[in-house]
Write a protein that holds these residues in place. Structure first.
Motif, mmCIF file in Angstrom:
data_model
loop_
_atom_site.group_PDB
_atom_site.id
_atom_site.type_symbol
_atom_site.label_atom_id
_atom_site.label_comp_id
_atom_site.label_asym_id
_atom_site.label_seq_id
_atom_site.Cartn_x
_atom_site.Cartn_y
_atom_site.Cartn_z
ATOM 1 N N HIS A 39 43.471 46.643 33.804
ATOM 2 C CA HIS A 39 42.718 45.745 34.697
ATOM 3 C C HIS A 39 41.241 46.107 34.704
ATOM 4 O O HIS A 39 40.554 45.894 35.716
ATOM 5 C CB HIS A 39 43.291 45.807 36.119
ATOM 6 C CG HIS A 39 43.351 47.192 36.694
ATOM 7 N ND1 HIS A 39 44.310 48.107 36.319
ATOM 8 C CD2 HIS A 39 42.544 47.829 37.575
ATOM 9 C CE1 HIS A 39 44.109 49.242 36.965
ATOM 10 N NE2 HIS A 39 43.034 49.104 37.738
ATOM 11 N N PRO B 30 43.688 39.053 39.685
ATOM 12 C CA PRO B 30 43.499 40.035 38.621
ATOM 13 C C PRO B 30 44.736 40.155 37.738
ATOM 14 O O PRO B 30 45.794 39.577 38.043
ATOM 15 C CB PRO B 30 43.285 41.333 39.409
ATOM 16 C CG PRO B 30 44.140 41.134 40.629
ATOM 17 C CD PRO B 30 44.001 39.676 40.979
ATOM 18 N N PRO B 31 44.633 40.897 36.629
ATOM 19 C CA PRO B 31 45.848 41.259 35.903
ATOM 20 C C PRO B 31 46.867 41.854 36.865
ATOM 21 O O PRO B 31 46.503 42.570 37.812
ATOM 22 C CB PRO B 31 45.348 42.294 34.882
ATOM 23 C CG PRO B 31 43.919 41.914 34.648
ATOM 24 C CD PRO B 31 43.419 41.439 35.975
ATOM 25 N N LEU C 65 47.169 45.566 38.318
ATOM 26 C CA LEU C 65 46.169 46.135 39.219
ATOM 27 C C LEU C 65 46.784 47.239 40.063
ATOM 28 O O LEU C 65 47.865 47.078 40.638
ATOM 29 C CB LEU C 65 45.614 45.044 40.136
ATOM 30 C CG LEU C 65 44.532 45.486 41.129
ATOM 31 C CD1 LEU C 65 43.189 45.664 40.422
ATOM 32 C CD2 LEU C 65 44.407 44.471 42.274
ATOM 33 N N GLY D 226 47.593 42.762 31.498
ATOM 34 C CA GLY D 226 46.458 43.648 31.322
ATOM 35 C C GLY D 226 45.856 43.538 29.937
ATOM 36 O O GLY D 226 46.470 43.043 28.990
#
Length: 509
Positions: A114, A485-486, A489, A135
């Motif tokens: 991330h 986010p990915p 995280l 990710g």
């Protein structure tokens, strides 16, 4: 590198760091480490302790005395990205209309999990890359795609095993009855195909969409996209076969307060009944089952159930656009429509499916898919290619093996709680929306009037970049920090994001 239980040992086979004077002998163990990241740095000058990072212009000097250890580890990390003399956004060959982030964009050439890394070695926490669901730089994806490229990549008119495997895998993730899969290249293409399927199947040309929503940039998907942030002309150029429902935003929409949810439900049903009475011949309803483009806002309880029932009563079908909110990102639910306790007729999905590889899908009932034969046949040159399918399978494997949906639930719950604590400290935070790792922080100038803090949100994002966090605004008013986010995280990186946001809201931007 030899792995023995939970210990990692590095054995060098006769490597000489200084000509004629090997520092170790073949087979000699020179160090060991427990599970987790292993950092190795070589230096040919006795007593010299090199830095962990250096500026690009100093790299050649340090490489002269610090041999690259990647070959010893079976890695290829020796390439150093050059700093471009002219930013990509200023090149004459690059379309100026292409959207990009930041006034002075950093040149990003690497990513890991991330994190994003620019050519100066600066590392940023990536809070917006929902495309890269497992990710950046995932070694399993790199290995799987490289192997498939070495074997075959072609189009779906040919027969190869992974195509059927991936289609079966996707169908198994959908509710019973949604058992047929089309593979495509993107979310835009998935929604475009879904709209076409629905129109062919029902024979009814009318489409109903929700205001302030985005579904793609093709002719058909742009027609049903009503977000003026993505297309300022969206409301005045809409064709007459597209009809809209009021944006069911209980925070700043037309209806607010304790009874807002039921008022949105009643308003939607009334609008659909009026359309039916006017002879609009509605064949399709399309909506994100969780209001993603507006900033991760949940739809009112019972909203989709009431709308789906009314659309189906007059012969229409319902599309759940899961391109942004689906695939485990909400944590508690794999699909966004599960939160509304409904089952659509058609599911569209993309983005995280390929972790950045062009890949999307339409999942529907068999009779809807079979309707396409009335207008010809279907194929996709890249969406169902062996490489795309193999990457899609590997993404699902990684999500399962690394527990990413569980991580989205746990880290997301902690992050939301920390953001709500921040809301109590800073009046500019008007609301915290969303769940899992799809959230939005709505910034306002006044909590009573809920005036959008548009300029402030843009400036805050610029300042957050300086502090090592990549985050951007979303919504029609561009005053919501989008947090998607990915899904890998970590809690510590989520806490860093909250800490930096607190710092900016406290110190200024």
């Amino acid at each position: 590198v030899l792995l023995t239980g939970e210990r990692m040992s590095l054995l060098l086979g006769g490597v000489g760091l200084r000509p004629g004077k090997p520092s170790v002998v073949a087979g000699q163990e020179i160090g060991s480490a427990g599970p987790g990241p292993l950092r190795i740095q070589l230096c040919s000058v006795a007593g010299l302790v090199p830095p962990e990072f250096c500026l690009p212009q100093l790299a050649a000097g340090w490489f002269a005395v610090c041999p690259d250890p990647s070959e010893l580890l079976g890695l290829d990390a020796s390439d150093v990205a050059p700093v471009e003399s002219l930013p990509v956004t200023q090149r004459e060959s690059f379309a100026a209309v292409q959207e990009h982030y930041y006034q002075v964009p950093p040149q990003i050439e690497r990513g890991w999990r991330h994190h994003l890394i620019d050519v100066t070695g600066r590392v940023y926490v990536d809070m917006i890359n929902n495309v890269t669901v497992v990710g950046h730089g995932h070694p399993r994806l790199a290995a799987a795609s490289a192997r498939q490229w070495s074997l075959l990549n072609t189009n779906s008119r040919f027969h190869y095993g992974v195509l059927g495997e991936f289609a079966d895998r996707l169908a198994s993730l959908a509710p019973d009855g949604l058992d047929t899969v089309f593979l495509v290249n993107s979310g835009t293409e998935a929604n475009d195909l879904a709209l076409r399927l629905a129109g062919i199947h029902t024979g009814r040309p009318g489409v109903v969409a929700i205001l302030e929503a985005y579904h793609g940039w093709s002719v058909a998907t742009d027609a049903v996209s009503t977000s003026v942030a993505d297309n300022p002309q969206a409301l005045v150029t809409r064709p007459d076969w597209v009809h809209t429902l009021r944006a069911p935003n209980s925070y700043r929409g037309d209806f607010q307060g304790d009874d807002a949810g039921q008022r949105y439900v009643d308003d939607a049903v009334t609008t659909l009944q009026q359309l039916a009475a006017s002879g609009a011949r509605i064949g399709t309803f399309i909506a994100e089952p969780y209001y993603g483009n507006a900033g991760g806002i949940p739809l009112p309880d019972g909203y989709l159930r009431a709308v789906y029932d009314e659309v189906r009563r007059t012969g229409g079908v319902c599309i759940a656009d899961e391109v942004q909110v689906g695939y485990g990102r909400l944590g508690e639910f794999f699909w966004g429509f599960e939160q509304q306790q409904v089952v659509p007729d058609i599911i569209t999905v993309a983005k995280g499916m390929g972790n950045g590889q062009p890949l999307g899908a339409v999942i529907c009932r068999r009779e809807i898919a079979d309707s396409f034969a009335r207008e010809g046949y279907f194929f996709s040159s890249a969406g169902a290619s062996p490489v795309s399918c193999r990457i899609g399978m590997t993404v699902l494997d990684v999500m399962r093996d690394e527990g990413l949906q569980h991580n989205a639930r746990e880290v997301g719950a902690t992050l939301r709680a920390e953001l709500e604590q921040l809301q109590a400290l800073h009046p500019m935070i008007g609301a915290v929306h969303g769940m899992g790792l799809y959230m939005g922080v709505e910034l306002v100038r006044d909590r009573a009037t809920r005036e959008p803090a548009v300029a402030e949100t843009a400036a805050i994002c610029e300042r957050m970049l300086e502090l090592g966090v990549v985050v951007q605004p979303t919504g029609d008013r561009m005053n919501v920090l989008k947090i998607k986010p990915p899904m890998c995280l970590t809690a510590s990186s989520a806490a860093f994001f909250v800490e930096m946001l607190n710092r900016v809201l406290t110190e200024g931007w």
